[in-house]
Design a protein around this motif. Structure first.
Motif, PDB file in Angstrom:
ATOM      1  N   CYS A  19       3.617  13.541  48.604  1.00  0.00           N
ATOM      2  CA  CYS A  19       4.164  13.430  49.962  1.00  0.00           C
ATOM      3  C   CYS A  19       3.575  14.522  50.842  1.00  0.00           C
ATOM      4  CB  CYS A  19       5.684  13.554  49.899  1.00  0.00           C
ATOM      5  SG  CYS A  19       6.493  13.649  51.512  1.00  0.00           S
ATOM      6  N   TRP A  20       3.283  14.196  52.088  1.00  0.00           N
ATOM      7  CA  TRP A  20       2.669  15.161  53.000  1.00  0.00           C
ATOM      8  C   TRP A  20       3.562  16.387  53.198  1.00  0.00           C
ATOM      9  CZ3 TRP A  20      -2.122  15.113  55.212  1.00  0.00           C
ATOM     10  CH2 TRP A  20      -2.367  16.006  56.259  1.00  0.00           C
ATOM     11  N   TRP A  21       4.867  16.174  53.175  1.00  0.00           N
ATOM     12  CA  TRP A  21       5.803  17.270  53.415  1.00  0.00           C
ATOM     13  C   TRP A  21       6.356  17.850  52.107  1.00  0.00           C
ATOM     14  CZ3 TRP A  21       5.107  12.860  56.027  1.00  0.00           C
ATOM     15  CH2 TRP A  21       4.787  12.958  57.380  1.00  0.00           C
ATOM     16  N   HIS A  22       6.305  17.061  51.034  1.00  0.00           N
ATOM     17  CA  HIS A  22       6.755  17.506  49.715  1.00  0.00           C
ATOM     18  C   HIS A  22       5.647  17.195  48.704  1.00  0.00           C
ATOM     19  CE1 HIS A  22      10.466  16.456  52.016  1.00  0.00           C
ATOM     20  NE2 HIS A  22      10.866  17.640  51.551  1.00  0.00           N
ATOM     21  N   ALA A  38       4.145   9.508  52.307  1.00  0.00           N
ATOM     22  CA  ALA A  38       5.472  10.073  52.571  1.00  0.00           C
ATOM     23  C   ALA A  38       6.448   9.557  51.538  1.00  0.00           C
ATOM     24  CB  ALA A  38       5.937   9.714  53.976  1.00  0.00           C
ATOM     25  N   CYS A  42      11.368  11.159  53.687  1.00  0.00           N
ATOM     26  CA  CYS A  42      10.648  11.527  54.914  1.00  0.00           C
ATOM     27  C   CYS A  42      10.310  10.322  55.788  1.00  0.00           C
ATOM     28  CB  CYS A  42       9.363  12.273  54.569  1.00  0.00           C
ATOM     29  SG  CYS A  42       9.641  13.858  53.737  1.00  0.00           S
ATOM     30  N   CYS A  52       7.073   8.203  59.503  1.00  0.00           N
ATOM     31  CA  CYS A  52       7.489   9.532  59.084  1.00  0.00           C
ATOM     32  C   CYS A  52       8.300  10.199  60.187  1.00  0.00           C
ATOM     33  CB  CYS A  52       6.269  10.378  58.712  1.00  0.00           C
ATOM     34  SG  CYS A  52       5.170  10.727  60.111  1.00  0.00           S
ATOM     35  N   ASP A  54       7.838  12.970  61.742  1.00  0.00           N
ATOM     36  CA  ASP A  54       7.034  13.490  62.852  1.00  0.00           C
ATOM     37  C   ASP A  54       6.710  12.389  63.857  1.00  0.00           C
ATOM     38  OD1 ASP A  54       7.098  15.944  61.692  1.00  0.00           O
ATOM     39  OD2 ASP A  54       5.009  15.941  60.993  1.00  0.00           O
TER      40      ASP A  54
END
Length: 304
Positions: A19-22, A38, A42, A52, A54
């Motif tokens: 995941c881009w954030w995790h 994602a 997310c 997502c 964002d």
């Protein structure tokens, strides 16, 4: 003892991206807007697929900015018909009041709720021969305000109240008024063209079927559930064909005309929308008037 065959060898699967954030969470999902991988935590449901957090935040900011620009342009929020949203139903109430007032006057003249012999009804009802040959063109519209009997007026006014309120709020006063009266014109023209020249008819049902035709176009445009519309059409079709004296031609003419007016209003190009709406409705009106004049010329030549 026979040994079982060796299982087929499959190529090793590529590792799922993180995941881009995790980054420690492998995922096969991705944002429908930016395409970044994602995890479910997310992603948010958006008008187009799942996006997502964002992109959802950026989309909300863009929408608010466009809304502010639209408000500052002086146009304000518009309905699907291009009208300003309103809760007012003054046109529907006025039409209802005029119809009821005329019926009460005719009932007083006839001294009975069965007002079929009242002079106002006889002077305003649709009579194709008198309208076309005798030049009493006002009957094209006055016939939409005369009713014969308490059941006739009650049923039509109930339908007007149920359908008219919602359509007036969506179309606005001017467009809704045009829809109603052009549908009435279409219903009368159908009677003038195809009905018995000596048949007497009247009532607001031609215009009301025009409102129903408009509803059909809205259902198609917005891809709504058509169940309510189909039930209403079935009930009105049963009443139209089962009760003697009801003008089937007026109902069909109003239905088709109302649908055409709705198409002209709802499918007008976004650029110069009002101008294209006026042009579209005007073409329909001119065509209906032309057909009426042609029918009058034909009947006059036969009489002479």
């Amino acid at each position: 003892m026979n040994q079982p065959p060796n299982p087929p060898a499959y190529p090793p699967q590529a590792a799922l991206p993180g995941c881009w954030w995790h980054p420690n969470r492998p995922t096969g999902l991705s944002c429908a807007r930016c395409g970044r991988p994602a995890c479910p935590d997310c992603l948010r449901e958006a008008p187009v697929g799942f996006q997502c957090t964002d992109c959802v935040h950026a989309g909300s900011q863009q929408t608010r900015q466009q809304h502010r620009q639209y408000q500052n342009s002086g146009m304000g929020t518009r309905t699907i018909a291009g009208a300003r949203p309103t809760s007012s139903v003054v046109v529907t109430i006025t039409l209802l009041a005029v119809n009821v007032l005329i019926y009460l006057i005719t009932a007083l003249q006839a001294k009975s709720l069965d007002n079929s012999n009242a002079s106002i009804d006889l002077a305003g009802a649709m009579r194709p021969a008198i309208t076309l040959v005798g030049g009493e063109w006002w009957r094209i519209f006055t016939s939409g305000f005369v009713h014969f009997g308490i059941i006739h007026i009650a049923a039509n006014m109930f339908s007007l109240w149920m359908m008219g309120r919602a359509l007036e709020q969506v179309f606005g006063k001017a467009r809704y008024t045009a829809l109603y009266f052009v549908s009435m014109l279409g219903a009368s023209v159908a009677v003038l063209l195809f009905d018995n020249p000596f048949q007497v008819s009247g009532g607001a049902s031609g215009a009301l079927f025009g409102l129903m035709g408009c509803y059909a176009v809205i259902v198609v445009k917005l891809k709504l559930n058509p169940s309510w519309l189909l039930v209403s059409l079935a009930i009105n079709a049963y009443i139209t064909f089962s009760i003697p004296g009801i003008s089937i031609l007026a109902h069909v003419g109003g239905l088709i005309t109302g649908a055409l007016v709705a198409v002209a209003i709802l499918y007008a190009p976004d650029r110069d929308r009002v101008r294209w709406q006026v042009i579209g409705v005007s073409i329909i009106v001119v065509a209906l008037i032309g057909l009426s004049v042609y029918r009058g010329v034909v009947l006059s030549s036969l009489v002479s």
